[in-house]
Design a protein around this motif. Structure first.
Motif, short mmCIF file in Angstrom:
data_model
loop_
_atom_site.label_atom_id
_atom_site.label_comp_id
_atom_site.label_asym_id
_atom_site.label_seq_id
_atom_site.Cartn_x
_atom_site.Cartn_y
_atom_site.Cartn_z
N ASP A 236 0.56 -0.86 0.46
CA ASP A 236 -0.42 -0.25 0.02
C ASP A 236 0.83 1.49 0.37
O ASP A 236 0.59 2.13 0.22
N ALA A 237 2.38 1.73 0.06
CA ALA A 237 3.40 2.12 -0.25
C ALA A 237 2.85 3.59 -1.60
O ALA A 237 2.39 3.26 -2.25
N VAL A 238 2.41 4.35 -1.01
CA VAL A 238 2.59 5.21 -2.01
C VAL A 238 3.51 6.82 -1.68
O VAL A 238 4.38 6.76 -1.05
N LEU A 239 3.70 7.37 -3.18
CA LEU A 239 4.83 8.18 -3.37
C LEU A 239 3.78 9.52 -3.26
O LEU A 239 3.26 10.14 -3.98
N ASP A 240 4.51 9.97 -2.30
CA ASP A 240 3.78 11.00 -1.51
C ASP A 240 3.96 12.36 -3.30
O ASP A 240 2.66 13.53 -3.21
N SER A 241 4.98 13.08 -3.06
CA SER A 241 5.78 14.13 -3.46
C SER A 241 7.19 14.04 -3.84
O SER A 241 7.79 13.20 -3.45
N VAL A 242 7.21 14.77 -4.92
CA VAL A 242 8.74 15.56 -5.26
C VAL A 242 8.68 16.50 -4.72
O VAL A 242 8.45 17.85 -5.38
N VAL A 243 9.76 17.23 -4.55
CA VAL A 243 10.89 18.63 -3.58
C VAL A 243 12.23 18.73 -4.89
O VAL A 243 12.64 18.01 -4.40
N PHE A 244 11.96 19.42 -5.63
CA PHE A 244 13.74 20.05 -5.89
C PHE A 244 13.86 21.27 -6.07
O PHE A 244 13.25 22.18 -5.71
N LYS A 245 15.32 21.53 -5.33
CA LYS A 245 15.79 22.60 -4.39
C LYS A 245 16.94 22.63 -5.48
O LYS A 245 17.43 21.82 -5.78
N TYR A 246 17.15 23.98 -5.78
CA TYR A 246 18.74 23.74 -6.56
C TYR A 246 19.35 25.14 -5.84
O TYR A 246 19.02 25.94 -5.10
N SER A 247 20.87 24.93 -6.48
CA SER A 247 21.75 25.95 -6.12
C SER A 247 21.47 27.84 -6.56
O SER A 247 20.77 27.99 -7.49
N PHE A 248 22.24 28.36 -6.26
CA PHE A 248 22.09 29.31 -5.68
C PHE A 248 22.37 30.17 -7.08
O PHE A 248 21.48 30.37 -7.91
N ASP A 249 23.29 29.18 -8.05
CA ASP A 249 23.25 29.18 -9.45
C ASP A 249 22.70 28.86 -10.38
O ASP A 249 22.86 28.86 -11.92
N ASN A 250 21.92 28.03 -10.39
CA ASN A 250 20.33 26.88 -10.45
C ASN A 250 21.62 25.97 -11.75
O ASN A 250 21.00 25.23 -12.07
N LYS A 251 23.00 25.47 -10.94
CA LYS A 251 23.83 24.33 -12.07
C LYS A 251 23.56 23.05 -11.09
O LYS A 251 23.69 21.95 -12.52
N PHE A 252 22.35 23.00 -9.59
CA PHE A 252 22.45 21.56 -9.18
C PHE A 252 21.62 21.57 -8.86
O PHE A 252 20.94 22.76 -8.24
N MET A 253 21.10 20.08 -8.61
CA MET A 253 19.87 20.32 -8.19
C MET A 253 19.78 18.75 -7.17
O MET A 253 20.42 18.22 -6.52
N PHE A 254 18.73 19.37 -6.15
CA PHE A 254 18.73 18.40 -4.45
C PHE A 254 17.11 17.84 -4.80
O PHE A 254 15.87 18.09 -4.87
N VAL A 255 17.18 16.61 -5.49
CA VAL A 255 15.85 15.64 -5.34
C VAL A 255 15.70 15.72 -4.38
O VAL A 255 16.40 14.35 -3.54
#
Length: 564
Positions: A236-255
Motif C-alpha cells: 500500500d506504499a504511495v509516493l506522496d510528492s517530489v520537491v526540487f531545490k536548486y543551488s544559488f547558480d541553478n547548476k545543481f539540483m537537490f531531489v
C-alpha cells in the motif's frame, strides 16, 4: 394542470425565440472578403450559412465559431447589409499564413533535426498564436528531457512571402545543464537510500557519473522506487510528492522524494484450487515465494507466470490462473484459483508474409504440427529455428481461435530480409603482394533454402577460386548435404604450390530441440609442388625429396556442432 403545462411550454418557446434575435427572414446573398488562399465556397459551406435561410443571431455565432475552429483564420466578422434585392451577408476574414520553415538557431548540444522531429506542428501548417506557443513549449520540453532545465527561448516571425507563408525563427540559449547534487528519499524505513539509488536511472553527480537530470527518466524512476518499496512488504506504499531545490547558480539540483510505506505484510499460507491435471506439488514447485517472506507483487506475478508456462507447455492454452489475497493482521494469505479448461490441439499452420521463400522451407523449421497438442515450448523453438535460418528479420506467431474451442490455428507472419552478399576487396602484404578478391554468397537461393558461395581471388603470386553449394534438407529430410570445389596456386620465392580439390559434407540432427548436429566431411585434394632448382641450396633435403611430384591427399573429419 395540463392547461398550465401547455401554457408554460408556449411561454418558454417564446422566450427562446426572443433570445435568438431574428436578423432577416431570408438571406438573399452571401459574399466573402479578405480571402487570398481559401476559396469562398469552402468558407460559405464551413460557416453553415445558406442563401434563402432564415437568419438568427445564434446562426451568426455558430458560423463564426465554426470558421474559427478550422484554425485557418485569426479574424472572422459576419455582417448583414441591404442589397438590391434584400438582406445579404458579408463574411470578412483574415487568414493565418502558413509556416514555410521552422528555423532553430543557437542550439549546440541538441541537434536541430532532433528538435524538429519532436514537434507536432510542422512546416506547411497554419501559423497562429497557439501554434507559436505550442512549438515553444515543445522545444522547451525536449530540452528539459535532455537535462537542460535552464534553457531560454525567443521566437520571431519572418516576412510574409508572395505565397502567404513565413519562416518561424527560434533563438535558443541552452545554458548549462542541471546536475543532480543529491537524492534523498524520506519515509522509506525498510530500504536504504543507497539501495534505491542503485536501481534508478537518475544518478548523483560523482566520478564517472554525469548526474544529468532527465525528466522522462525520472518519471520512470518514480515508478521504480515505488515498486521497490512495495516488493519489500509494503503493497500500500504511495509516493506522496517530489520537491526540487536548486543551488544559488541553478547548476545543481537537490531531489527530495517523500513516500509513505503504510503497513508491512508477509506471505502467509497458500491455498491451491481447481488443479485437476497438475498436482499440488507441481504447482508448489512454481511458487516463487515462501511463507513469512516480505510480500512482493513481483514474486506474485512471477508465480502466476510460471504456472501459466507449466500448463501451456502441456497443451492447456486456455488455462486461467487468478490470485486472491486475504489480509489477516500483517499476514497476506494467497489463494491460487486455476481453471484448466481443456487441451488445445493445433488445427492448421498458416504462413503469411513470405514473398520469396517457399512455404515448405518455413514449415520444415516449425516443430509444431497440425493435429498435435499445442505446446508453448515448441512454439519458442520454432521461432528460434526461423530466426536461425537467417532468411527473416522478423517473425511473429499468433494463435488464432477456431469454431472448435479445442483447436487453434497458428499464424506465422514473417518479414524477409536480403540474403545475398556481394563483396569486392583488396589487400597487400610482402608475401603475396597486391591481391584483389570478389565474394558472392546467397543463403536462400530461389527461395528454397539452398545456399551457394563463390570466391575469386587473384594476386601477383596467388590464385584462389572456390565454389560451394549446400542443401540443408536433402530430399525433404533434415540431412545436410554440401559440396565444395577449389583451385589454389601460390608462387613463393623458392617454390610453386598448386592444390586442386573438393569436399563433400553431410550432417544430421543429433537433437533437434537442443539444436545439435553431427557433421562428417570428406576432402580429396591433389597437391603439386615445383621448385626452381637454382634455389635448391637454400632448402632442407627432406623438403627437396617431397618436391616435384603430384600427390593425392584425402581426409575425413567428423564434428559435432551446437547452435546456441
Amino acid at each position: 394542470m395540463k392547461k398550465f403545462l401547455v401554457l408554460a411550454c408556449v411561454v418558454l418557446s417564446f422566450c427562446i425565440v426572443s433570445a435568438q434575435e431574428i436578423i432577416t427572414d431570408r438571406v438573399n446573398d452571401i459574399v466573402v472578403e479578405g480571402n487570398n488562399i481559401t476559396s469562398s465556397e469552402f468558407i460559405i459551406v464551413r460557416s453553415g450559412l445558406t442563401v434563402g435561410m432564415k437568419l438568427t443571431s445564434e446562426d451568426m455565432k455558430q458560423a463564426i465559431k465554426s470558421l474559427y475552429s478550422t484554425k485557418i483564420f485569426y479574424q472572422v466578422e459576419i455582417e448583414p447589409f441591404e442589397g438590391q434585392y434584400g438582406t445579404s451577408l458579408r463574411i470578412k476574414i483574415k487568414e493565418n499564413v502558413r509556416i514555410n520553415k521552422i528555423i532553430i538557431k543557437g542550439n549546440k548540444k541538441v541537434k536541430e533535426k532532433e528538435l524538429l522531429d519532436s514537434l507536432k506542428i510542422q512546416a506547411g501548417e497554419f501559423l497562429s498564436d497557439y501554434a507559436r506557443f505550442k512549438i515553444m513549449n515543445e522545444i522547451r520540453d525536449y530540452y528539459h528531457k535532455k537535462g537542460f532545465l535552464n534553457v531560454e527561448l525567443k521566437d520571431s516571425v519572418g516576412d510574409v512571402s508572395e505565397e502567404s507563408s513565413v519562416n518561424l525563427y527560434y533563438q535558443v540559449k541552452e545554458n548549462e545543464s542541471v546536475r543532480v547534487k543529491k537524492i534523498e528519499i524520506f519515509g522509506n524505513f525498510k530500504i536504504t537510500d543507497k539501495k534505491i539509488k542503485s536501481i534508478i536511472k537518475t544518478k548523483e553527480k560523482a566520478f564517472l557519473q554525469d548526474g544529468l537530470f532527465k525528466e522522462d527518466e525520472f518519471e520512470e524512476d518514480k515508478i521504480t522506487i515505488l515498486n521497490a518499496i512495495k516488493d519489500n512488504g509494503y503493497p500500500d506504499a504511495v509516493l506522496d510528492s517530489v520537491v526540487f531545490k536548486y543551488s544559488f547558480d541553478n547548476k545543481f539540483m537537490f531531489v527530495n522524494i517523500y513516500v509513505t510505506q503504510n503497513q508491512r505484510f508477509i506471505f502467509g499460507d497458500v491455498e491451491i484450487s481447481g488443479n485437476d491435471f497438475a498436482s499440488n506439488k507441481e504447482i508448489e514447485r512454481r511458487i516463487a515465494f515462501k511463507k513469512n517472506m516480505s510480500y512482493s507483487q513481483t514474486l506474485m506475478d512471477k508465480t502466476i507466470s510460471s504456472i501459466y508456462e507449466y500448463y501451456m507447455d502441456r497443451g492447456y492454452i486456455h488455462v486461467n490462473v487468478r490470485s486472491e489475497t486475504d489480509r489477516i493482521n500483517d499476514t497476506m494469505n494467497v489463494k491460487l484459483n486455476i481453471t484448466e479448461n481443456g487441451l488445445a490441439y493445433i488445427n492448421d499452420i498458416i504462413i503469411l508474409g513470405n514473398e520469396k521463400t517457399e512455404d515448405y522451407v518455413i514449415r520444415r523449421e516449425i516443430i509444431s504440427k497440425p493435429g498435435e497438442i499445442f505446446k508453448r515450448n515448441d512454439l519458442i523453438l520454432s521461432h528460434t529455428n526461423l530466426f536461425r535460418s537467417g532468411y527473416f528479420e522478423d517473425v511473429q506467431i499468433n494463435p488464432q481461435p477456431t469454431d472448435d474451442m479445442s483447436k487453434i490455428d497458428l499464424a506465422f507472419t514473417v518479414k524477409e530480409k536480403q540474403t545475398g552478399e556481394f563483396n569486392i576487396g583488396g589487400s597487400y602484404n610482402q608475401t603475396d603482394g597486391l591481391t584483389g578478391n570478389i565474394t558472392i554468397k546467397i543463403s536462400n537461393l530461389l527461395g528454397k533454402g539452398l545456399s551457394s558461395s563463390l570466391l575469386l581471388e587473384k594476386g601477383a603470386s596467388l590464385t584462389n577460386f572456390s565454389f560451394g553449394f549446400t542443401e540443408p534438407y536433402l530430399m525433404g529430410y533434415p540431412i545436410v548435404a554440401g559440396t565444395e570445389v577449389y583451385y589454389r596456386t601460390s608462387d613463393k620465392t623458392y617454390y610453386y604450390d598448386r592444390r586442386i580439390g573438393g569436399s563433400l559434407t553431410s550432417g544430421l540432427y543429433l537433437s533437434e530441440r537442443m539444436m545439435t548436429k553431427f557433421y562428417a566431411r570428406y576432402k580429396l585434394e591433389q597437391v603439386y609442388t615445383y621448385i626452381d632448382f637454382t634455389d635448391s641450396q637454400y632448402l632442407d633435403s627432406w623438403i627437396l625429396s617431397q618436391l616435384g611430384r603430384k600427390e593425392i591427399l584425402s581426409e575425413i573429419s567428423p564434428s559435432i556442432v551446437r547452435d546456441s
